[in-house]
Design an enzyme around this catalytic site. Structure first.
Site, PDB file in Angstrom:
ATOM      1  NE  ARG A  45      45.100  45.084  38.685  1.00 35.59           N
ATOM      2  CZ  ARG A  45      46.127  44.862  39.499  1.00 35.59           C
ATOM      3  NH1 ARG A  45      47.335  44.615  39.011  1.00 35.59           N
ATOM      4  NH2 ARG A  45      45.962  44.870  40.792  1.00 35.59           N
ATOM      5  N   GLY A  46      40.745  41.928  35.496  1.00 37.56           N
ATOM      6  CA  GLY A  46      40.525  40.603  34.908  1.00 37.56           C
ATOM      7  C   GLY A  46      39.872  40.556  33.542  1.00 37.56           C
ATOM      8  CD  GLU A 101      33.650  40.895  37.106  1.00 36.95           C
ATOM      9  OE1 GLU A 101      34.689  41.279  36.546  1.00 36.95           O
ATOM     10  OE2 GLU A 101      33.423  41.071  38.309  1.00 36.95           O
ATOM     11  CG  ASP A 102      37.376  38.626  35.896  1.00 36.98           C
ATOM     12  OD1 ASP A 102      36.369  38.989  36.547  1.00 36.98           O
ATOM     13  OD2 ASP A 102      38.503  38.543  36.407  1.00 36.98           O
ATOM     14  CG  ASP A 105      33.644  33.577  43.160  1.00 36.17           C
ATOM     15  OD1 ASP A 105      33.299  32.399  42.982  1.00 36.17           O
ATOM     16  OD2 ASP A 105      34.411  33.916  44.080  1.00 36.17           O
ATOM     17  CG  PHE A 154      41.553  30.148  42.215  1.00 31.55           C
ATOM     18  CD1 PHE A 154      40.801  31.079  42.910  1.00 31.55           C
ATOM     19  CD2 PHE A 154      42.677  30.584  41.524  1.00 31.55           C
ATOM     20  CE1 PHE A 154      41.175  32.425  42.931  1.00 31.55           C
ATOM     21  CE2 PHE A 154      43.050  31.924  41.545  1.00 31.55           C
ATOM     22  CZ  PHE A 154      42.296  32.838  42.255  1.00 31.55           C
ATOM     23  CB  VAL A 155      39.760  29.457  36.436  1.00 34.57           C
ATOM     24  CG1 VAL A 155      38.995  28.152  36.543  1.00 34.57           C
ATOM     25  CG2 VAL A 155      38.841  30.657  36.610  1.00 34.57           C
ATOM     26  CG  ASP A 161      44.998  37.923  39.389  1.00 30.10           C
ATOM     27  OD1 ASP A 161      43.781  38.146  39.252  1.00 30.10           O
ATOM     28  OD2 ASP A 161      45.587  38.096  40.471  1.00 30.10           O
ATOM     29  NE  ARG A 167      46.333  40.571  36.325  1.00 27.09           N
ATOM     30  CZ  ARG A 167      45.187  40.679  37.013  1.00 27.09           C
ATOM     31  NH1 ARG A 167      44.052  40.321  36.479  1.00 27.09           N
ATOM     32  NH2 ARG A 167      45.196  41.153  38.240  1.00 27.09           N
TER      33      ARG A 167
HETATM   34  P1  IMP Z   1      32.612  38.270  43.288  1.00 21.52           P
HETATM   35  O1  IMP Z   1      32.337  39.599  43.889  1.00 21.52           O
HETATM   36  O2  IMP Z   1      32.800  37.192  44.329  1.00 21.52           O
HETATM   37  O3  IMP Z   1      31.620  37.840  42.232  1.00 21.52           O
HETATM   38  O4  IMP Z   1      34.038  38.431  42.693  1.00 21.52           O
HETATM   39  C1  IMP Z   1      34.338  38.293  41.410  1.00 21.52           C
HETATM   40  C2  IMP Z   1      35.814  38.588  41.239  1.00 21.52           C
HETATM   41  O5  IMP Z   1      36.637  37.714  42.033  1.00 21.52           O
HETATM   42  C3  IMP Z   1      36.172  38.301  39.809  1.00 21.52           C
HETATM   43  O6  IMP Z   1      35.986  39.423  39.014  1.00 21.52           O
HETATM   44  C4  IMP Z   1      37.614  37.901  39.936  1.00 21.52           C
HETATM   45  O7  IMP Z   1      38.417  39.057  39.882  1.00 21.52           O
HETATM   46  C5  IMP Z   1      37.737  37.268  41.296  1.00 21.52           C
HETATM   47  N1  IMP Z   1      37.664  35.794  41.147  1.00 21.52           N
HETATM   48  C6  IMP Z   1      36.612  34.986  41.394  1.00 21.52           C
HETATM   49  N2  IMP Z   1      36.905  33.705  41.121  1.00 21.52           N
HETATM   50  C7  IMP Z   1      38.175  33.706  40.666  1.00 21.52           C
HETATM   51  C8  IMP Z   1      39.062  32.671  40.174  1.00 21.52           C
HETATM   52  O8  IMP Z   1      38.718  31.483  40.078  1.00 21.52           O
HETATM   53  N3  IMP Z   1      40.294  33.078  39.776  1.00 21.52           N
HETATM   54  C9  IMP Z   1      40.707  34.369  39.838  1.00 21.52           C
HETATM   55  N4  IMP Z   1      39.924  35.370  40.263  1.00 21.52           N
HETATM   56  C10 IMP Z   1      38.671  35.044  40.676  1.00 21.52           C
HETATM   57 MG    MG Z   2      37.200  40.865  38.466  1.00 16.53          MG
END
Ligand code: IMP
Ligand code: MG
Length: 180
Positions: A45-46, A101-102, A105, A154-155, A161, A167
């Protein structure tokens, strides 16, 4: 909801986000100018706020679709499983796809989504992430366009969210626990 008390410190203002989106859209426009088969795929949803601002700044014929993936960690292994909770409504074969993508990570979510979508034979597929946390990366992936590279914080806000809250903040802020 988080039971620990926290405050949110602004990290990136709404104004900075808007300015960065203008610059990114100028680049994206150059990349896709002349195409009539662009489809922007938001990862729910991000990315919902980001994609809304992005497509309105983009002066191109564009379709919008959404996909929802969820990743969950396995404490025994470093790799993560990613599940598709909601697939695209439309076909992407032969299309120019821009995945939105938001945050990238660890990179597992985007890697999994790219494998899935590449198997459907799009003409071209590129990625854009509002935020990038390079120091957290486990999978070998980088988005083609990045809004802001940020440290390991953590943002929240601007669609992103913490336990489903925050959000609706217009800016990006970092979560700071006040009981530490
Ligand atoms: P990845 O598979 O670890 O790259 O996950 C990415 C997803 O984790 C992002 O699309 C976010 O939904 C969530 N995420 C990663 N870091 C944060 C953060 O700092 N705040 C909130 N959601 C996060
Ligand atoms: Mg995401």
């Amino acid at each position: 909801m988080s039971k620990r008390p926290y405050v949110i410190d602004q990290m990136i203002s709404a104004k900075s986000i808007a300015a960065r989106i203008e610059d990114l859209c100028a680049e994206i426009h150059d990349e896709y100018e002349g195409t009539d088969k662009l489809i922007v795929v938001g990862l729910l949803r991000g990315s919902f706020v980001f994609i809304a601002d992005l497509v309105r700044e983009l002066d191109l014929p564009v379709e919008v679709d959404f996909l929802e993936a969820s990743s969950y960690g396995n404490s025994m292994e470093s790799s993560r499983e990613v599940r598709i909770l909601k697939d695209l409504r439309g076909e992407i074969e032969g299309r120019d796809v821009l995945v939105v993508e938001d945050i990238v990570d660890t990179g597992h979510t985007l890697t999994h989504v790219m494998h899935l979508l590449e198997a459907r034979n799009p003409a071209k597929i590129k990625t854009i992430a509002l935020l990038d946390k390079p120091s957290r990366r486990e999978a070998d992936i980088t988005a083609d366009w990045i809004g802001f590279s940020i440290p390991d914080e953590f943002v929240v806000g601007y669609g992103i969210d913490f336990a489903q809250r925050n959000r609706n903040l217009p800016f990006i802020g970092k979560v700071r626990f006040t009981d530490e």
